[in-house]
Design a protein around this motif. Sequence first.
Motif, mmCIF file in Angstrom:
data_model
loop_
_atom_site.group_PDB
_atom_site.id
_atom_site.type_symbol
_atom_site.label_atom_id
_atom_site.label_comp_id
_atom_site.label_asym_id
_atom_site.label_seq_id
_atom_site.Cartn_x
_atom_site.Cartn_y
_atom_site.Cartn_z
ATOM 1 N N GLU A 111 -6.997 9.043 -10.665
ATOM 2 C CA GLU A 111 -5.543 8.903 -10.703
ATOM 3 C C GLU A 111 -4.853 10.249 -10.910
ATOM 4 N N LEU A 112 -5.403 11.077 -11.785
ATOM 5 C CA LEU A 112 -4.801 12.391 -12.022
ATOM 6 C C LEU A 112 -4.921 13.267 -10.777
ATOM 7 N N VAL A 113 -6.073 13.243 -10.123
ATOM 8 C CA VAL A 113 -6.253 14.009 -8.885
ATOM 9 C C VAL A 113 -5.280 13.524 -7.822
ATOM 10 N N PRO A 157 -13.803 7.846 -14.922
ATOM 11 C CA PRO A 157 -13.719 7.978 -13.459
ATOM 12 C C PRO A 157 -12.349 7.565 -12.914
ATOM 13 N N ARG A 158 -11.789 6.476 -13.442
ATOM 14 C CA ARG A 158 -10.471 6.041 -12.969
ATOM 15 C C ARG A 158 -9.398 7.050 -13.345
ATOM 16 N N PHE A 159 -9.484 7.568 -14.557
ATOM 17 C CA PHE A 159 -8.530 8.585 -15.012
ATOM 18 C C PHE A 159 -8.599 9.814 -14.118
ATOM 19 N N VAL A 180 -9.744 19.326 -12.543
ATOM 20 C CA VAL A 180 -9.687 18.154 -13.412
ATOM 21 C C VAL A 180 -11.055 17.870 -14.022
ATOM 22 N N ARG A 181 -12.092 17.930 -13.207
ATOM 23 C CA ARG A 181 -13.434 17.583 -13.692
ATOM 24 C C ARG A 181 -13.935 18.579 -14.724
ATOM 25 N N VAL A 182 -13.657 19.869 -14.520
ATOM 26 C CA VAL A 182 -14.065 20.873 -15.508
ATOM 27 C C VAL A 182 -13.343 20.622 -16.828
#
Length: 213
Positions: free
Chosen positions: A194-196, A189-191, A104-106
Amino acid sequence: MTSDGRRLQPRKQPRQVRAELTRQRILTAATHVFAEYGYAAGTTNRIAEQARISIGSLYQYYPNKDAILLELVNRHLDLGAAAMRQRQDEELPDSIEEIIRVFVRVAIGNHLGDTQLLRIMAEQVPQSPRLSERMDHLERERSTYLRELLDQHPEVRVDDTETAARLVVSTVERVVHHLIAAPDPIDIPRFENELVAMLTRYLTAAPADREPG
């Protein structure tokens, strides 16, 4: 190659440093022009003016702005693929939640920047079989890598790891692109969290917990 395929291909492949620098100037200028004027009004004349070259010089490299946009999309894919492969070469965290966070972060990092250009990429990119094949290849590559991780991880409870890997990779790419490109800004950060959390629950929930009530 069809005439339509040639219409989307760069005309000149730089072989010298100066030519490559000119190509990069055109792409950088196009990024600014599309962001400022939108795609319809982002003409090749404006791109050439922004790049400080003649329109004739621009056409030596690209036949039209569709070909320029396609090149920008390919550059976007290049950066995303390089970032993911670099991260895969590093040691991964232990928990499945943090492994998914890596993906997700990448993806988020590759999409941060000009949201207007992201929308143009999603809405205006011309149809190209070569681009579709490349996107499919990158998605299969990431899905294969993730499936290997899921198969070995003790926290994973899904039975069909092949489908699960494809679903996770596809969801991350499309949701990240869609929400970051949306006109309304999103709390990053919240997105991410939540996705993770959503994908982690899917991968680690007991089969009975995933069945509809």
